[in-house]
Design a protein around this motif. Structure first.
Motif, PDB file in Angstrom:
ATOM      1  N   ILE A   3       5.473   1.015  -9.259  1.00 51.56           N
ATOM      2  CA  ILE A   3       5.669   0.693  -7.865  1.00 51.56           C
ATOM      3  C   ILE A   3       5.463  -0.826  -7.750  1.00 51.56           C
ATOM      4  N   GLY A   4       4.616  -1.465  -8.636  1.00 50.11           N
ATOM      5  CA  GLY A   4       4.745  -3.102  -8.583  1.00 50.11           C
ATOM      6  C   GLY A   4       3.904  -3.495  -9.622  1.00 50.11           C
ATOM      7  N   VAL A   5       4.089  -4.741 -10.067  1.00 49.72           N
ATOM      8  CA  VAL A   5       3.597  -5.736 -11.098  1.00 49.72           C
ATOM      9  C   VAL A   5       3.182  -6.825 -10.455  1.00 49.72           C
ATOM     10  N   GLY A   6       2.013  -7.265 -10.870  1.00 52.95           N
ATOM     11  CA  GLY A   6       1.737  -8.874 -10.662  1.00 52.95           C
ATOM     12  C   GLY A   6       0.893  -9.443 -11.736  1.00 52.95           C
ATOM     13  N   ALA A  47      -7.816 -14.268 -10.291  1.00 54.76           N
ATOM     14  CA  ALA A  47      -6.566 -14.057 -10.763  1.00 54.76           C
ATOM     15  C   ALA A  47      -6.140 -12.515 -10.697  1.00 54.76           C
ATOM     16  N   ALA A  48      -7.041 -11.656 -10.674  1.00 56.84           N
ATOM     17  CA  ALA A  48      -6.894 -10.044 -10.679  1.00 56.84           C
ATOM     18  C   ALA A  48      -6.348  -9.682  -9.262  1.00 56.84           C
ATOM     19  N   LYS A  49      -7.270 -10.302  -8.189  1.00 61.15           N
ATOM     20  CA  LYS A  49      -7.182 -10.030  -6.842  1.00 61.15           C
ATOM     21  C   LYS A  49      -5.565 -10.687  -6.388  1.00 61.15           C
ATOM     22  N   GLU A  50      -5.383 -11.581  -6.891  1.00 59.10           N
ATOM     23  CA  GLU A  50      -4.045 -12.269  -6.555  1.00 59.10           C
ATOM     24  C   GLU A  50      -2.908 -11.455  -7.175  1.00 59.10           C
ATOM     25  N   ALA A  51      -3.117 -11.140  -8.365  1.00 57.78           N
ATOM     26  CA  ALA A  51      -2.047 -10.328  -9.102  1.00 57.78           C
ATOM     27  C   ALA A  51      -2.016  -8.751  -8.571  1.00 57.78           C
ATOM     28  N   LEU A  52      -2.903  -8.397  -7.869  1.00 56.42           N
ATOM     29  CA  LEU A  52      -2.998  -7.134  -7.278  1.00 56.42           C
ATOM     30  C   LEU A  52      -2.247  -7.321  -5.915  1.00 56.42           C
ATOM     31  N   ALA A  53      -2.473  -8.247  -5.122  1.00 49.87           N
ATOM     32  CA  ALA A  53      -1.840  -8.571  -4.032  1.00 49.87           C
ATOM     33  C   ALA A  53      -0.097  -8.858  -4.155  1.00 49.87           C
ATOM     34  N   LYS A  54       0.003  -9.496  -5.576  1.00 46.81           N
ATOM     35  CA  LYS A  54       1.457  -9.517  -5.697  1.00 46.81           C
ATOM     36  C   LYS A  54       2.038  -8.165  -6.017  1.00 46.81           C
ATOM     37  N   ALA A  55       1.274  -7.329  -6.783  1.00 49.47           N
ATOM     38  CA  ALA A  55       1.952  -5.940  -7.022  1.00 49.47           C
ATOM     39  C   ALA A  55       1.905  -5.291  -5.921  1.00 49.47           C
ATOM     40  N   LEU A  56       1.210  -5.246  -4.848  1.00 51.28           N
ATOM     41  CA  LEU A  56       1.492  -4.653  -3.527  1.00 51.28           C
ATOM     42  C   LEU A  56       2.409  -5.362  -2.234  1.00 51.28           C
ATOM     43  N   GLY A  57       3.206  -6.211  -2.967  1.00 48.23           N
ATOM     44  CA  GLY A  57       4.169  -6.961  -2.044  1.00 48.23           C
ATOM     45  C   GLY A  57       3.640  -8.111  -1.194  1.00 48.23           C
ATOM     46  N   ALA A  58       2.341  -8.332  -1.552  1.00 43.56           N
ATOM     47  CA  ALA A  58       2.066  -9.464  -1.031  1.00 43.56           C
ATOM     48  C   ALA A  58       1.885  -9.736   0.526  1.00 43.56           C
ATOM     49  N   PRO A  59       1.474  -8.507   1.169  1.00 43.99           N
ATOM     50  CA  PRO A  59       1.412  -8.341   2.723  1.00 43.99           C
ATOM     51  C   PRO A  59       0.341  -9.104   3.249  1.00 43.99           C
ATOM     52  N   SER A  60       0.410  -9.786   4.555  1.00 44.35           N
ATOM     53  CA  SER A  60      -0.796 -10.387   5.050  1.00 44.35           C
ATOM     54  C   SER A  60      -1.731  -9.454   5.510  1.00 44.35           C
ATOM     55  N   GLY A  61      -2.953  -9.890   5.612  1.00 43.69           N
ATOM     56  CA  GLY A  61      -3.866  -8.952   6.169  1.00 43.69           C
ATOM     57  C   GLY A  61      -4.889  -8.246   5.000  1.00 43.69           C
ATOM     58  N   CYS A 114       0.758  -1.302 -10.708  1.00 41.09           N
ATOM     59  CA  CYS A 114       0.482  -0.134  -9.852  1.00 41.09           C
ATOM     60  C   CYS A 114       1.684   0.692  -9.984  1.00 41.09           C
ATOM     61  N   GLU A 115       1.214   2.189 -10.121  1.00 39.50           N
ATOM     62  CA  GLU A 115       2.257   3.247 -10.249  1.00 39.50           C
ATOM     63  C   GLU A 115       1.792   4.390  -9.464  1.00 39.50           C
ATOM     64  N   ASP A 116       2.720   5.285  -9.301  1.00 39.71           N
ATOM     65  CA  ASP A 116       2.409   6.436  -8.425  1.00 39.71           C
ATOM     66  C   ASP A 116       1.992   7.720  -9.264  1.00 39.71           C
TER      67      ASP A 116
END
Length: 116
Positions: A3-6, A47-61, A114-116
């Motif tokens: 689903i996403g990679v960061g 760095a992991a939290k930033e990478a996770l946010a990127k993998a989730l599409g970097a939404p605000s909030g 992130c994967e389904d």
């Protein structure tokens, strides 16, 4: 299915200077268990939290405290997500999150899938 990679990197010295100048930042970025770790480990977790946010599409909030990097008895990292991060992951259909951390030569890095 992925689903996403960061990916993210963090200069450990620069990170150390930042948290020295703004010590309150540690409480905003890390859970109490994470905050006990050495600076290089904190930089890798950031760095992991930033990478996770990127993998989730970097939404605000997203709340930094809603993602905690844990390690098992042999040192393998994993992500425990709650609140805003868990909500975003569920909305995307994320069932599994893989994380890899490293810090060497003054650089901390993290990779998240992130994967389904």
């Amino acid at each position: 299915m992925i689903i996403g990679v960061g990916i993210d990197v963090c200069d450990v010295s620069r990170f150390a200077l930042t948290i020295q100048r703004r010590p309150g930042l540690v409480k905003r970025l890390f859970t109490s268990r994470e905050a006990e770790r050495p600076t290089a480990s904190l930089a890798a977790r950031f760095a992991a939290k930033e990478a996770l946010a990127k993998a989730l599409g970097a939404p605000s909030g997203l709340s930094w405290l809603d993602a905690e990097i844990e390690t098992d008895e042999v040192g393998k990292p994993s992500l425990r997500i709650t609140g805003t991060v868990a909500d975003r992951a569920a909305a995307l259909g994320v069932a599994r999150i893989h994380v890899s951390l490293s810090h060497d030569a003054g650089i901390a890095s993290a990779f998240v899938i992130c994967e389904d």
